[in-house]
Design a protein around this motif. Sequence first.
Motif, short mmCIF file in Angstrom:
data_model
loop_
_atom_site.label_atom_id
_atom_site.label_comp_id
_atom_site.label_asym_id
_atom_site.label_seq_id
_atom_site.Cartn_x
_atom_site.Cartn_y
_atom_site.Cartn_z
N GLY A 146 0.29 6.63 10.40
CA GLY A 146 -0.57 7.30 9.44
C GLY A 146 -0.90 6.48 8.21
N ALA A 147 -0.86 5.15 8.34
CA ALA A 147 -1.12 4.26 7.20
C ALA A 147 -2.62 4.04 7.03
CB ALA A 147 -0.42 2.93 7.41
N LEU A 148 -3.00 3.69 5.81
CA LEU A 148 -4.36 3.26 5.51
C LEU A 148 -4.40 1.74 5.64
CD1 LEU A 148 -7.25 3.58 4.41
CD2 LEU A 148 -6.28 3.51 2.11
N VAL A 149 -5.18 1.24 6.60
CA VAL A 149 -5.34 -0.20 6.80
C VAL A 149 -6.80 -0.51 6.50
CG1 VAL A 149 -5.14 -2.13 8.43
CG2 VAL A 149 -3.60 -0.16 8.63
N ILE A 150 -7.03 -1.44 5.57
CA ILE A 150 -8.41 -1.75 5.19
C ILE A 150 -9.15 -2.35 6.37
CG2 ILE A 150 -7.84 -2.01 2.73
CD1 ILE A 150 -8.03 -5.05 3.10
N PRO A 151 -10.48 -2.13 6.44
CA PRO A 151 -11.23 -2.68 7.58
C PRO A 151 -11.32 -4.20 7.55
CG PRO A 151 -12.68 -1.46 6.09
CD PRO A 151 -11.29 -1.26 5.60
N GLU A 152 -11.30 -4.80 6.36
CA GLU A 152 -11.36 -6.26 6.27
C GLU A 152 -10.07 -6.84 6.86
OE1 GLU A 152 -13.73 -4.50 2.94
OE2 GLU A 152 -11.76 -4.15 3.76
N GLN A 153 -10.21 -7.71 7.83
CA GLN A 153 -9.05 -8.39 8.39
C GLN A 153 -9.43 -9.85 8.64
OE1 GLN A 153 -8.22 -6.09 11.93
NE2 GLN A 153 -9.57 -7.32 13.20
N LEU A 154 -8.43 -10.69 8.80
CA LEU A 154 -8.67 -12.12 8.96
C LEU A 154 -7.96 -12.62 10.20
CD1 LEU A 154 -9.91 -14.61 7.49
CD2 LEU A 154 -7.64 -14.97 6.50
N ALA A 155 -8.71 -13.25 11.09
CA ALA A 155 -8.14 -13.87 12.30
C ALA A 155 -8.54 -15.34 12.29
CB ALA A 155 -8.67 -13.17 13.54
N ILE A 156 -7.54 -16.22 12.20
CA ILE A 156 -7.79 -17.65 12.12
C ILE A 156 -7.37 -18.31 13.43
CG2 ILE A 156 -7.30 -19.79 10.86
CD1 ILE A 156 -6.60 -18.08 8.42
N ALA A 157 -8.33 -18.90 14.13
CA ALA A 157 -8.05 -19.57 15.40
C ALA A 157 -7.66 -21.03 15.14
CB ALA A 157 -9.29 -19.52 16.30
N GLY A 158 -6.82 -21.57 16.02
CA GLY A 158 -6.44 -22.98 15.93
C GLY A 158 -5.46 -23.24 14.81
N ASP A 159 -4.24 -22.77 14.97
CA ASP A 159 -3.27 -22.85 13.88
C ASP A 159 -2.95 -24.27 13.44
OD1 ASP A 159 -1.78 -23.41 16.17
OD2 ASP A 159 -0.05 -22.23 15.54
N GLU A 160 -3.17 -25.26 14.29
CA GLU A 160 -2.91 -26.66 13.90
C GLU A 160 -3.86 -27.12 12.80
OE1 GLU A 160 -0.44 -28.73 15.00
OE2 GLU A 160 0.35 -27.01 16.10
N GLU A 161 -5.09 -26.60 12.82
CA GLU A 161 -6.11 -27.02 11.84
C GLU A 161 -6.37 -25.93 10.80
OE1 GLU A 161 -7.31 -26.52 15.26
OE2 GLU A 161 -6.25 -28.34 15.77
N ALA A 162 -5.58 -24.87 10.79
CA ALA A 162 -5.87 -23.72 9.92
C ALA A 162 -5.75 -24.04 8.44
CB ALA A 162 -4.92 -22.57 10.28
N PHE A 163 -4.80 -24.92 8.09
CA PHE A 163 -4.53 -25.18 6.68
C PHE A 163 -4.77 -26.65 6.34
CE2 PHE A 163 -1.83 -21.68 8.08
CZ PHE A 163 -2.16 -20.71 7.14
#
Length: 193
Positions: A146-163
């Motif tokens: 029953g939580a409120l989860v905001i619609p904005e979400q972030l999915a980052i592909a390729g964790d080796e190059e993510a940062f």
Amino acid sequence: MPTPKILTFAGSTRIGSSNAKLAALAAKELTLLDIEVTRISLQDYALPLYDPDLEARSGPPDAAYKLKHMIMAHQGVFIASPDYSASVTPMLKNAIDWVSRVREKGDPLYAAFRNRVFAIASVSPEPSGGLHSLQALRQILEIGCGALVIPEQLAIAGDEEAFDEMGNIADTHLVNKFHAQLSRLVELARIMG
């Protein structure tokens, strides 16, 4: 309106976890916005595998109470969730299961998940960037708790190059999405306060 308190953590405690890096980056960015932030590791809340028989015998473990109190002390929660077999990590699901069982002083069911706002994100080596994990986590939090989860979400592909070398998100487009997500989290957490 008062300044909200935001909790950040990752669904992984693996050394070098990209999702732990993302949770740390969220804490850093929120601090730069003058928001009071607490960053935790689920490793500090060691919980046995949820078992209704264990709960019936001895109640929820102390770590479940501590994690519930930690969540309830904040108006907003940011969770970085790795993708395990198109779902959330067993550690994260187990933590949610135990916290959902803690009831004190006439608390309603799922007290830790109500009257606060959640933001979810994922970093994954998969091309989807962890979208399956985010779908599963959204379902667990919204439908299950029953939580409120905001619609904005972030999915980052390729964790080796993510940062980049400074630990910031490398892709400028994703940086903008991340900042928008954090701004929305703060905005709604302020209202929840």
